[in-house]
Design a protein around this motif. Sequence first.
Motif, PDB file in Angstrom:
ATOM      1  N   VAL A 153     -23.460   2.375  -0.544  1.00 31.34           N
ATOM      2  CA  VAL A 153     -22.973   1.143   0.088  1.00 31.34           C
ATOM      3  C   VAL A 153     -21.963   1.919   1.554  1.00 31.34           C
ATOM      4  CG1 VAL A 153     -21.463  -0.895  -0.520  1.00 31.34           C
ATOM      5  CG2 VAL A 153     -23.469   0.361  -2.065  1.00 31.34           C
ATOM      6  N   GLY A 154     -21.228   2.086   1.702  1.00 33.10           N
ATOM      7  CA  GLY A 154     -20.229   3.388   2.144  1.00 33.10           C
ATOM      8  C   GLY A 154     -20.594   3.442   3.465  1.00 33.10           C
ATOM      9  N   TYR A 155     -22.062   4.578   3.478  1.00 31.69           N
ATOM     10  CA  TYR A 155     -22.506   4.599   4.074  1.00 31.69           C
ATOM     11  C   TYR A 155     -23.635   3.861   4.876  1.00 31.69           C
ATOM     12  CZ  TYR A 155     -26.077   8.374   6.044  1.00 31.69           C
ATOM     13  OH  TYR A 155     -27.169   8.442   7.129  1.00 31.69           O
ATOM     14  N   ARG A 156     -24.904   3.163   4.538  1.00 35.50           N
ATOM     15  CA  ARG A 156     -25.415   2.020   4.520  1.00 35.50           C
ATOM     16  C   ARG A 156     -24.403   1.367   5.736  1.00 35.50           C
ATOM     17  NH1 ARG A 156     -30.021   1.064   1.409  1.00 35.50           N
ATOM     18  NH2 ARG A 156     -30.062  -1.788   3.318  1.00 35.50           N
ATOM     19  N   LEU A 157     -23.304   0.933   5.427  1.00 35.08           N
ATOM     20  CA  LEU A 157     -22.216   0.170   6.292  1.00 35.08           C
ATOM     21  C   LEU A 157     -22.144   1.192   7.534  1.00 35.08           C
ATOM     22  CD1 LEU A 157     -20.099  -1.637   3.449  1.00 35.08           C
ATOM     23  CD2 LEU A 157     -22.003  -2.464   5.032  1.00 35.08           C
ATOM     24  N   LEU A 158     -21.642   1.846   7.373  1.00 36.26           N
ATOM     25  CA  LEU A 158     -21.707   2.436   8.316  1.00 36.26           C
ATOM     26  C   LEU A 158     -22.765   2.520   9.372  1.00 36.26           C
ATOM     27  CD1 LEU A 158     -18.261   5.339   6.737  1.00 36.26           C
ATOM     28  CD2 LEU A 158     -18.256   3.337   8.308  1.00 36.26           C
ATOM     29  N   VAL A 159     -23.289   3.107   8.531  1.00 37.04           N
ATOM     30  CA  VAL A 159     -24.797   3.142   9.988  1.00 37.04           C
ATOM     31  C   VAL A 159     -25.014   2.441  10.665  1.00 37.04           C
ATOM     32  CG1 VAL A 159     -27.368   3.662   9.419  1.00 37.04           C
ATOM     33  CG2 VAL A 159     -25.888   5.403   8.969  1.00 37.04           C
ATOM     34  N   ILE A 160     -25.280   0.905  10.081  1.00 39.45           N
ATOM     35  CA  ILE A 160     -25.425   0.136  10.362  1.00 39.45           C
ATOM     36  C   ILE A 160     -24.269  -0.308  11.921  1.00 39.45           C
ATOM     37  CG2 ILE A 160     -25.151  -2.784  10.267  1.00 39.45           C
ATOM     38  CD1 ILE A 160     -26.844  -1.858   7.391  1.00 39.45           C
ATOM     39  N   ARG A 161     -23.250  -0.144  11.250  1.00 38.73           N
ATOM     40  CA  ARG A 161     -22.449  -0.460  12.243  1.00 38.73           C
ATOM     41  C   ARG A 161     -22.012   0.132  13.473  1.00 38.73           C
ATOM     42  NH1 ARG A 161     -17.983  -2.923  13.697  1.00 38.73           N
ATOM     43  NH2 ARG A 161     -15.746  -1.818  14.108  1.00 38.73           N
TER      44      ARG A 161
END
Length: 162
Positions: free
Chosen positions: A61-69
Amino acid sequence: MTDYIATTSGQRATFLCGKSWTAYAGTFVLAVLLFFAALPLAFKYNSRAALVVLIGSALIVGYRLLVIRSVQLYYDEAGVWLASGILPWKKKLHGVKWRDMDEASYESNFWSWLFRSYTVRISQRYTKETEIFASGMARGKDAVASVNARLQEMIGSHAVTL
């Protein structure tokens, strides 16, 4: 829209837009499934499995949030660029130089109008293909207007020739 960012070449660029909150919806659903479905099931199995599921879920979840950001649409004196990625081997930079640009456009439908989350397309003049395609962009409508205005300004000052 006068936010400036520093590019990798040290130039100043004008930030246009990033991902809208709607881009985070899929990650939110995944987080709910992982933390409220998979984690309780793992606790029923044993605590070590639950710890593995918790750590794995947090990393995903953290990785996906950072990629979107990390998705940023910006322009500089060379052209319009879409940068994304956080890991060195996953970073991407797509762009269209001013001299090759045909137009910038956005797609509008009921949901994009309601949530102010637009799909931005920037096409190349010679191939008529979309060079930059970014869905779910906040302020995408304003970004398209800024890119087209900047292109017309550059054509008017003969910085770009047709």
